[in-house]
Design an enzyme around this catalytic site. Structure first.
Site, PDB file in Angstrom:
ATOM      1  N   TYR A 130       0.948  -1.112  -0.037  1.00 54.19           N
ATOM      2  CA  TYR A 130      -0.116  -0.110   0.084  1.00 54.19           C
ATOM      3  C   TYR A 130       0.978   1.151  -0.035  1.00 54.19           C
ATOM      4  O   TYR A 130       1.783   1.234   0.790  1.00 54.19           O
ATOM      5  CB  TYR A 130      -0.791  -0.092   1.036  1.00 54.19           C
ATOM      6  CG  TYR A 130      -1.818   1.354   1.272  1.00 54.19           C
ATOM      7  CD1 TYR A 130      -2.652   1.339   0.291  1.00 54.19           C
ATOM      8  CD2 TYR A 130      -1.656   2.246   2.372  1.00 54.19           C
ATOM      9  CE1 TYR A 130      -3.354   2.548   0.553  1.00 54.19           C
ATOM     10  CE2 TYR A 130      -2.537   3.390   2.502  1.00 54.19           C
ATOM     11  CZ  TYR A 130      -3.476   3.640   1.796  1.00 54.19           C
ATOM     12  OH  TYR A 130      -4.160   4.709   1.836  1.00 54.19           O
TER      13      TYR A 130
ATOM     14  N   ASP B 222       9.088   2.801  -0.239  1.00 58.67           N
ATOM     15  CA  ASP B 222       8.108   3.293   0.667  1.00 58.67           C
ATOM     16  C   ASP B 222       8.347   3.005   1.914  1.00 58.67           C
ATOM     17  O   ASP B 222       8.127   2.034   2.361  1.00 58.67           O
ATOM     18  CB  ASP B 222       6.488   2.818   0.176  1.00 58.67           C
ATOM     19  CG  ASP B 222       5.633   3.481   0.871  1.00 58.67           C
ATOM     20  OD1 ASP B 222       5.852   4.320   1.999  1.00 58.67           O
ATOM     21  OD2 ASP B 222       4.582   3.583   0.713  1.00 58.67           O
TER      22      ASP B 222
ATOM     23  N   LYS C  49       4.042   8.717   9.070  1.00 56.96           N
ATOM     24  CA  LYS C  49       4.157   8.112  10.282  1.00 56.96           C
ATOM     25  C   LYS C  49       5.037   8.627  11.520  1.00 56.96           C
ATOM     26  O   LYS C  49       4.899   9.503  11.888  1.00 56.96           O
ATOM     27  CB  LYS C  49       3.867   6.495  10.313  1.00 56.96           C
ATOM     28  CG  LYS C  49       2.679   6.077   9.334  1.00 56.96           C
ATOM     29  CD  LYS C  49       2.407   4.783   9.127  1.00 56.96           C
ATOM     30  CE  LYS C  49       0.812   4.799   8.489  1.00 56.96           C
ATOM     31  NZ  LYS C  49       0.940   3.794   7.304  1.00 56.96           N
TER      32      LYS C  49
HETATM   33  C1  LIG Z   1       0.231   4.611   5.970  1.00 57.51           C
HETATM   34  C2  LIG Z   1       1.204   4.061   4.552  1.00 57.51           C
HETATM   35  C3  LIG Z   1       0.882   5.130   3.503  1.00 57.51           C
HETATM   36  C4  LIG Z   1       0.011   6.229   3.479  1.00 57.51           C
HETATM   37  O1  LIG Z   1      -0.141   7.270   4.499  1.00 57.51           O
HETATM   38  P1  LIG Z   1      -1.118   8.047   4.930  1.00 57.51           P
HETATM   39  O2  LIG Z   1      -0.389   9.186   5.776  1.00 57.51           O
HETATM   40  O3  LIG Z   1      -2.096   7.075   5.493  1.00 57.51           O
HETATM   41  O4  LIG Z   1      -1.512   8.940   3.563  1.00 57.51           O
HETATM   42  C5  LIG Z   1       1.806   4.794   2.565  1.00 57.51           C
HETATM   43  N1  LIG Z   1       2.602   3.879   2.272  1.00 57.51           N
HETATM   44  C6  LIG Z   1       2.733   2.932   3.453  1.00 57.51           C
HETATM   45  C7  LIG Z   1       3.841   1.971   3.347  1.00 57.51           C
HETATM   46  C8  LIG Z   1       1.882   3.009   4.565  1.00 57.51           C
HETATM   47  O5  LIG Z   1       1.898   2.352   5.616  1.00 57.51           O
END
Ligand SMILES: *Cc1c(COP(=O)(O)O)cnc(C)c1O
Length: 428
Positions: free
Chosen positions: A142, A237, A270
């Site tokens: 994701y 990511d 995060k």
């Molecule tokens: C949480 C998450 C996102 C999206 O971040 P948001 O702040 O919720 O938009 C993107 N990539 C990864 C791997 C994530 O865990």
């Protein structure tokens, strides 16, 4: 009716599904979401005064636990000085410098407000830098909800992907290829077929959005080689893994095992916001120089680099650098996973788990799955029973089996022992 149920009913009248992010609605596990009133350290309390040991940590940001006094102090001071200026501040430089110090692959960083925004911007930058359109992502990863990323695999390798959300036109995902995680043959074939059209490959180095699945070292090594050979950017990511699995993030773990390894672009979120809306994308100077106002790739944000969010993030990043922080966090997380596995064994329930730093996952299975189909093959019945049995005992795990779990520095050995004791009851 319970207070949580009454709030949920009321919420559904004014907010679609009663929540502002779908997983909070407990759809995967059923039952009533808990409405949280406050949190402190490793604990959260709901509207009925029930205490939970929190293994979600706001889905990752709360690596210090809730309400860390130094973080609260920094935030309170920043609030008094002003909530937002729309003009540059010194604290943005400090946060940028801190991130670059901890992430050697990055020479410059741009701050934004969410992981979605950071991932979307990194892809635009990769496309602008390479002059190419195609991007590769992996099933089960994701990267936020940008249109081009809401896609599942087409029938053949080089065929168009299909949108996974209504409202995303097929044309918008026609440049996105979705491949199987940890499948070396598929990436080789994709690069052989369209390698010179690929702008970037985006990957969660440890996938935390299909529970917990590590990209294997041979897979990552081959991915790096193919990107370099074909002039495609490798985009890590690290929104979830960044400063969560190690101080140097997941890329530092691969750099230990693959000589000279680094991604081209990195996406963070995060932990770097410490619980405030803050995210970032970063990379080498020549690539970052393509961004406005220096270059032709447009990117902007009214609240980007917000002074309260940067105060929160900066203080969080300072605290995680203290000696022994990750050793203690990693040990605590490992003892949770070992404890859960031991409880399962005692109950005769098959379970395997894995963890890195403060991130963990477990499966009711005999082997750790390596990709999305293998994760989903397990079905969710056992997990859903376990989730509710634990929730009833004051243990708040992610309300879906395809989510990772999070331990914070505030979790004590006693918290872990209490959790394992609850699991022993729940599993029997
Ligand atoms: C949480 C998450 C996102 C999206 O971040 P948001 O702040 O919720 O938009 C993107 N990539 C990864 C791997 C994530 O865990």
């Amino acid at each position: 009716m319970s207070t949580n149920a009454a709030l949920f009913e009321r919420a559904q009248r004014s907010i679609p599904g009663g929540v502002n992010s779908p997983v909070r609605a407990f759809r995967a596990v059923g039952g009533t979401p808990r409405f949280i009133t406050r949190a402190q350290g490793a604990y959260m309390w709901d509207a009925e005064g029930q205490r939970y040991i929190d293994y979600i940590g706001s889905w990752g940001p709360m690596i210090l636990g809730h309400g860390h006094p130094e973080v609260l102090d920094a935030v309170q001071k920043a609030v008094v000085d002003g909530l937002s200026f729309g003009a540059p501040t010194e604290r943005e430089i400090e946060l940028a410098e801190e991130i670059l110090k901890l992430v050697p692959s990055a020479e410059q960083v741009r701050l934004v407000s969410s992981g979605t925004e950071a991932g979307m911007s990194a892809i635009r930058l990769a496309r602008g830098f390479t002059g190419r359109s195609r991007l590769i992502k992996f099933e089960g990863c994701y990267h936020g909800h940008a249109d081009a990323l809401l896609v599942k695999a087409g029938s053949g390798l080089a065929t168009f992907g299909h949108p996974t959300s209504a409202g995303v036109p097929p044309e918008v995902v026609q440049h996105t290829m979705v491949l199987e995680y940890n499948n070396v043959e598929q990436i080789e074939q994709a690069f052989a077929e369209v390698g010179n059209e690929i702008a970037c490959v985006m990957i969660e180095p440890i996938a935390g959005n299909m529970n917990f699945v590590r990209a294997s070292v041979p897979f990552m090594k081959r991915l790096r080689e193919l990107c370099t050979q074909h002039g495609a950017l490798l985009v890590f990511d690290e929104v979830m893994t960044g400063f969560r699995v190690a101080l140097g993030s997941a890329q530092s773990l691969y750099a230990q095992q693959i000589a000279g390894f680094k991604p081209d672009l990195s996406v963070f979120g995060k932990v770097i916001g410490g619980g405030m809306p803050l995210a970032a994308f970063a990379g080498p100077r020549d690539i970052m120089a393509k961004l406005a106002p220096l270059g032709p790739v447009y990117q902007a944000g009214t609240l980007s680099g917000n002074p309260v969010a940067t105060a929160c993030g900066l203080t969080t990043l300072k605290i995680i650098q203290r000696p022994g922080f990750y050793e203690a966090l990693g040990q605590r997380t490992q003892s949770l996973i070992q404890g859960l596995a031991g409880a399962a064994q005692q109950a005769g329930v098959p379970m395997v788990g894995d963890s890195q730093g403060g991130l963990f996952g477990f499966f009711f299975a005999d082997h750790l799955p390596q990709n999305y189909p293998a994760v989903m093959a397990h079905g969710s019945d056992k997990f859903n029973h376990f989730f509710h049995a634990m929730l009833a005992r004051g243990m708040y795990f992610a309300p879906a089996m395809y989510e990772a779990g999070f331990v914070s520095a505030a979790h004590t050995e006693q918290d872990i022992a209490d959790t394992v004791a609850a699991a022993t009851q729940a599993l029997s």
